[in-house]
Write an enzyme that holds these catalytic residues in place. Structure first.
Site, PDB file in Angstrom:
ATOM      1  N   ARG A  11       0.842  -1.203   0.000  1.00 28.13           N
ATOM      2  CA  ARG A  11       0.000   0.000   0.000  1.00 28.13           C
ATOM      3  C   ARG A  11       0.872   1.246   0.000  1.00 28.13           C
ATOM      4  NH1 ARG A  11      -1.251   3.734   3.369  1.00 28.13           N
ATOM      5  NH2 ARG A  11      -0.213   2.701   5.118  1.00 28.13           N
ATOM      6  N   VAL A  12       0.401   2.273  -0.720  1.00 25.50           N
ATOM      7  CA  VAL A  12       0.988   3.613  -0.624  1.00 25.50           C
ATOM      8  C   VAL A  12      -0.150   4.603  -0.426  1.00 25.50           C
ATOM      9  CG1 VAL A  12       3.118   3.210  -1.914  1.00 25.50           C
ATOM     10  CG2 VAL A  12       1.020   3.773  -3.156  1.00 25.50           C
ATOM     11  N   SER A  13       0.160   5.720   0.238  1.00 22.74           N
ATOM     12  CA  SER A  13      -0.880   6.672   0.639  1.00 22.74           C
ATOM     13  C   SER A  13      -1.293   7.644  -0.460  1.00 22.74           C
ATOM     14  CB  SER A  13      -0.421   7.480   1.856  1.00 22.74           C
ATOM     15  OG  SER A  13      -0.151   6.624   2.941  1.00 22.74           O
ATOM     16  N   THR A  14      -0.384   7.933  -1.401  1.00 25.09           N
ATOM     17  CA  THR A  14      -0.706   8.905  -2.443  1.00 25.09           C
ATOM     18  C   THR A  14      -0.451   8.314  -3.825  1.00 25.09           C
ATOM     19  OG1 THR A  14       1.519   9.870  -2.598  1.00 25.09           O
ATOM     20  CG2 THR A  14       0.053  10.742  -0.887  1.00 25.09           C
ATOM     21  N   GLN A  17       3.202   8.184  -5.049  1.00 26.63           N
ATOM     22  CA  GLN A  17       4.083   7.125  -4.581  1.00 26.63           C
ATOM     23  C   GLN A  17       3.845   5.850  -5.395  1.00 26.63           C
ATOM     24  OE1 GLN A  17       2.520   7.406  -0.540  1.00 26.63           O
ATOM     25  NE2 GLN A  17       4.553   7.982   0.197  1.00 26.63           N
TER      26      GLN A  17
END
Length: 198
Positions: A11-14, A17
């Site tokens: 997972r990445v937040s943005t 990324q």
């Protein structure tokens, strides 16, 4: 000896990324261990505080169906930002007979040390829950002293339960499902109380 199947969750937040580095390292580790990679589950552009994520949901669904035996992540916070949510996921995996490995933190529930750490996290979560309850009670007492009506208002939902769920990282829609009121109503009532509790 049969080869163990692994599910990889990243997972990445943005959207700026990328999950590429996480995937590459987890795939390399899986190959070194002789594991077969069943599937890579990726949530991109989604905060870890959001517990209802598409890939996370699909991963848990496949785990329940016995499609893989180990879930591997790069770091615990890829799965959950709160201990309570992490423990929910770990309990779900354990119930399916699926192990959990966090690569960079050396956590592996397939080992005695890993299981001990999971138990330790459980104890911390209970402590955290008690602290939240104490803060909620103090916040509600201050709110009453300031003339704000708290408790179970006309809308008929449990305000304290809603606050606890928000403190634990649940979304407004998830809180709405649990307490049985609209997310807009809950947000209107609970938001000022959260500020007081904080």
């Amino acid at each position: 000896m049969t080869t163990k199947k692994v599910g990889i969750y990243v997972r990445v937040s943005t959207t700026e990324q990328t999950t590429e580095n996480q995937v590459r390292e987890l795939q390399a580790h899986s190959q070194r261990q002789g594991f077969e990679i069943f599937k890579v589950y990726a949530d991109e552009g989604i905060s870890g505080s959001v517990s209802d994520r598409p890939a996370l949901g699909n991963m848990l669904k496949d785990a329940r169906q016995g499609k893989f035996e180990i879930l591997m992540v790069w770091k615990i916070d890829r799965v959950a930002r709160s201990i309570s949510h992490l423990l929910e996921v770990l309990a779900d995996l354990k119930g399916c007979g699926v192990g959990f490995v966090s690569l960079t933190e050396g956590i592996n529930t397939e080992t005695a040390q890993g299981r001990m750490l999971a138990s330790f996290l459980g104890a911390i979560a209970e402590f955290e829950k008690e602290l939240i309850i104490d803060r909620v009670r103090s916040g509600m007492a201050r709110a009453r002293a300031n003339g704000v009506k708290v408790g179970r208002p006309r809308v008929g939902f449990d305000v304290q339960k809603a606050i606890e769920l928000k403190e634990a990282g649940s979304s407004w829609s998830q809180v709405a499902k649990v307490v049985g009121a609209s997310s807009a109503t809950i947000r209107r009532v609970v938001t000022p109380l959260l500020k007081r509790v904080a």
